[in-house]
Design an enzyme around this catalytic site. Sequence first.
Site, PDB file in Angstrom:
ATOM      1  N   SER A 156      36.672  39.076  41.686  1.00  0.00           N
ATOM      2  CA  SER A 156      37.169  38.383  42.871  1.00  0.00           C
ATOM      3  C   SER A 156      36.230  38.691  44.028  1.00  0.00           C
ATOM      4  O   SER A 156      36.036  39.850  44.374  1.00  0.00           O
ATOM      5  CB  SER A 156      38.587  38.872  43.177  1.00  0.00           C
ATOM      6  OG  SER A 156      39.056  38.325  44.381  1.00  0.00           O
ATOM      7  N   LYS A 196      35.791  34.419  40.933  1.00  0.00           N
ATOM      8  CA  LYS A 196      36.833  33.850  41.803  1.00  0.00           C
ATOM      9  C   LYS A 196      36.409  34.035  43.244  1.00  0.00           C
ATOM     10  O   LYS A 196      36.007  35.127  43.654  1.00  0.00           O
ATOM     11  CB  LYS A 196      38.153  34.574  41.511  1.00  0.00           C
ATOM     12  CG  LYS A 196      39.199  34.565  42.612  1.00  0.00           C
ATOM     13  CD  LYS A 196      40.495  35.177  42.103  1.00  0.00           C
ATOM     14  CE  LYS A 196      41.209  35.983  43.184  1.00  0.00           C
ATOM     15  NZ  LYS A 196      42.425  36.650  42.675  1.00  0.00           N
ATOM     16  N   LYS A 227      37.377  33.710  47.299  1.00  0.00           N
ATOM     17  CA  LYS A 227      38.445  33.571  48.284  1.00  0.00           C
ATOM     18  C   LYS A 227      38.097  32.387  49.172  1.00  0.00           C
ATOM     19  O   LYS A 227      36.928  32.227  49.567  1.00  0.00           O
ATOM     20  CB  LYS A 227      38.543  34.851  49.122  1.00  0.00           C
ATOM     21  CG  LYS A 227      39.050  36.045  48.327  1.00  0.00           C
ATOM     22  CD  LYS A 227      40.513  35.855  47.940  1.00  0.00           C
ATOM     23  CE  LYS A 227      41.057  37.105  47.275  1.00  0.00           C
ATOM     24  NZ  LYS A 227      42.485  36.986  46.939  1.00  0.00           N
ATOM     25  N   ASP A 270      40.884  31.264  45.347  1.00  0.00           N
ATOM     26  CA  ASP A 270      42.180  31.852  45.713  1.00  0.00           C
ATOM     27  C   ASP A 270      42.367  31.700  47.215  1.00  0.00           C
ATOM     28  O   ASP A 270      41.577  32.235  48.003  1.00  0.00           O
ATOM     29  CB  ASP A 270      42.188  33.345  45.319  1.00  0.00           C
ATOM     30  CG  ASP A 270      43.546  34.007  45.554  1.00  0.00           C
ATOM     31  OD1 ASP A 270      44.471  33.328  46.060  1.00  0.00           O
ATOM     32  OD2 ASP A 270      43.678  35.210  45.225  1.00  0.00           O
ATOM     33  N   GLU A 311      44.241  29.258  43.100  1.00  0.00           N
ATOM     34  CA  GLU A 311      45.317  30.252  43.153  1.00  0.00           C
ATOM     35  C   GLU A 311      46.062  30.166  44.481  1.00  0.00           C
ATOM     36  O   GLU A 311      45.450  30.162  45.547  1.00  0.00           O
ATOM     37  CB  GLU A 311      44.656  31.637  42.977  1.00  0.00           C
ATOM     38  CG  GLU A 311      45.613  32.762  42.672  1.00  0.00           C
ATOM     39  CD  GLU A 311      44.827  34.066  42.417  1.00  0.00           C
ATOM     40  OE1 GLU A 311      43.654  34.013  41.977  1.00  0.00           O
ATOM     41  OE2 GLU A 311      45.393  35.134  42.675  1.00  0.00           O
ATOM     42  N   ASP A 322      50.292  33.275  42.339  1.00  0.00           N
ATOM     43  CA  ASP A 322      50.172  34.724  42.465  1.00  0.00           C
ATOM     44  C   ASP A 322      51.385  35.194  43.286  1.00  0.00           C
ATOM     45  O   ASP A 322      52.450  35.509  42.721  1.00  0.00           O
ATOM     46  CB  ASP A 322      48.825  35.058  43.140  1.00  0.00           C
ATOM     47  CG  ASP A 322      48.637  36.528  43.502  1.00  0.00           C
ATOM     48  OD1 ASP A 322      49.574  37.324  43.331  1.00  0.00           O
ATOM     49  OD2 ASP A 322      47.542  36.899  43.976  1.00  0.00           O
ATOM     50  N   LYS A 335      50.682  40.460  38.380  1.00  0.00           N
ATOM     51  CA  LYS A 335      50.336  41.721  39.042  1.00  0.00           C
ATOM     52  C   LYS A 335      51.512  42.659  38.843  1.00  0.00           C
ATOM     53  O   LYS A 335      52.648  42.334  39.199  1.00  0.00           O
ATOM     54  CB  LYS A 335      50.094  41.516  40.536  1.00  0.00           C
ATOM     55  CG  LYS A 335      48.771  40.856  40.856  1.00  0.00           C
ATOM     56  CD  LYS A 335      48.512  40.796  42.341  1.00  0.00           C
ATOM     57  CE  LYS A 335      47.214  40.054  42.614  1.00  0.00           C
ATOM     58  NZ  LYS A 335      47.101  39.648  44.038  1.00  0.00           N
ATOM     59  N   GLY A 363      44.642  41.842  40.558  1.00  0.00           N
ATOM     60  CA  GLY A 363      44.386  43.181  41.092  1.00  0.00           C
ATOM     61  C   GLY A 363      44.748  43.259  42.557  1.00  0.00           C
ATOM     62  O   GLY A 363      44.925  42.229  43.224  1.00  0.00           O
TER      63      GLY A 363
HETATM   64  O1  OSB Z   1      45.254  37.582  45.968  1.00  0.00           O
HETATM   65  O2  OSB Z   1      44.469  38.403  44.200  1.00  0.00           O
HETATM   66  C1  OSB Z   1      44.693  38.503  45.409  1.00  0.00           C
HETATM   67  C2  OSB Z   1      43.125  41.725  46.695  1.00  0.00           C
HETATM   68  C3  OSB Z   1      44.075  42.131  47.610  1.00  0.00           C
HETATM   69  C4  OSB Z   1      45.174  41.336  47.818  1.00  0.00           C
HETATM   70  C5  OSB Z   1      45.334  40.145  47.117  1.00  0.00           C
HETATM   71  C6  OSB Z   1      44.389  39.746  46.188  1.00  0.00           C
HETATM   72  C7  OSB Z   1      43.248  40.543  46.000  1.00  0.00           C
HETATM   73  C8  OSB Z   1      42.160  40.172  45.118  1.00  0.00           C
HETATM   74  C9  OSB Z   1      41.287  41.273  44.594  1.00  0.00           C
HETATM   75  O3  OSB Z   1      41.857  39.041  44.853  1.00  0.00           O
HETATM   76  C10 OSB Z   1      41.609  41.627  43.205  1.00  0.00           C
HETATM   77  C11 OSB Z   1      40.915  42.891  42.764  1.00  0.00           C
HETATM   78  O4  OSB Z   1      39.748  42.815  42.434  1.00  0.00           O
HETATM   79  O5  OSB Z   1      41.577  43.963  42.745  1.00  0.00           O
HETATM   80 MG    MG Z   2      45.642  36.050  44.548  1.00  0.00          MG
END
Ligand code: OSB
Ligand code: MG
Length: 372
Positions: free
Chosen positions: A135, A161, A163, A188, A213, A238, A262, A290
Amino acid sequence: MKIEAITLLELQIPLVHFFETSFGRTYTRRVLLLTLHCDGLEGWGECTAGEDPYYSEEYIEGAWDVIVRYLGPSLIGRTLSAGREVPALLAKVRENRMAKAALENAAWDAEAQEKGIPLWRLLNGTQREVACGVSIGIQDSHDQLMQKIETEHAAGYQRIKLKVKPGWDVDVLAKVRARWPDILLSCDANSAYTLDDMEHLKTFDRFKLLMIEQPLWSDDFYFHARLQKQLHTAICLDEAIRSSRDAEAALELGACRIVNVKVGRVGGLTDAIAVHDVAQRFGVPVWCGGMLESGVGRSHNVALSTLPNFKLPGDVSASKRYWKEDIIEPEVEVSPQGTIAITDKPGRGYELRRDLIERLTVRKETLRAASF
Ligand code: OSB
Ligand code: MG
């Protein structure tokens, strides 16, 4: 196993590189670790709540408080035979799922150790190798983002992925697709869009994404279902999936075609397995999300990812992507093929680096039964 005491630790660990989502930027992770002391065994869990109540309403300070005042005391002095027994003991407290998960997952760890088997086997995992994606947060510039993707793609990650948020989406995706036409790519939004963006979101279809996402509100299924009908690209939920009941409702409504699991967000491993099972019944693949976990939370994520319906690469990346030094040994490593190898060690499968944990600890509190 009798729960004699519970220790809470707060660690502060700087991220190797800041992580920015549509709701904000994190430089240093406040990590809440928790130890269940039972019969000479120690079960470890991590509360994945954020520093601020932006991803969900939970946040580290609040989680610490609810564990100390309510959740911890509900477990202290109890004798458990399995991690599965924990949710019922905490059910009187509404929500606070990440706080509950920290306790429940620690109990699963203790159970696996007591039985002398790996946690992933206790969870009925079947996959000996976990597929990893990565991510990548919002960066200061497009160039910085392209460089990050280059690095992670070269490292072997099977899915990238990105953001996104209004103003950091189609231009970025177009550039990335022009450079890497064939990589498995997703985005995402962390709830950054509304139905007013329907036409805009439809234009994402041209990027051939594996999924979008959580484009809309964090508590919504209904309007995601409406949006999903308009998109070729699969929606993955999510934030909105907080339980197996949510998963069933969302899938029945057609709110998504992929589910991010999660373990903190759904309140622990018991319900994470249940979400996995519901999705499997619907023929919908899941992947493990994560929350920028330390090695403790990461080891639970790795174990969970061995279940058979974890068919898409997860956000379970290598320790070194997040931390200069992780608090577990060995660190989580990702092969050039983008996989994590599963070991047969009992429990979570990784040792704790207690010296490092102590050095990073900024707060500690131990709960004991009144009679201790
Ligand atoms: O939306 O998946 C998410 C990190 C913090 C809060 C929300 C998200 C995320 C990530 C990182 O996308 C996922 C990771 O690599 O731990
Ligand atoms: Mg997410």
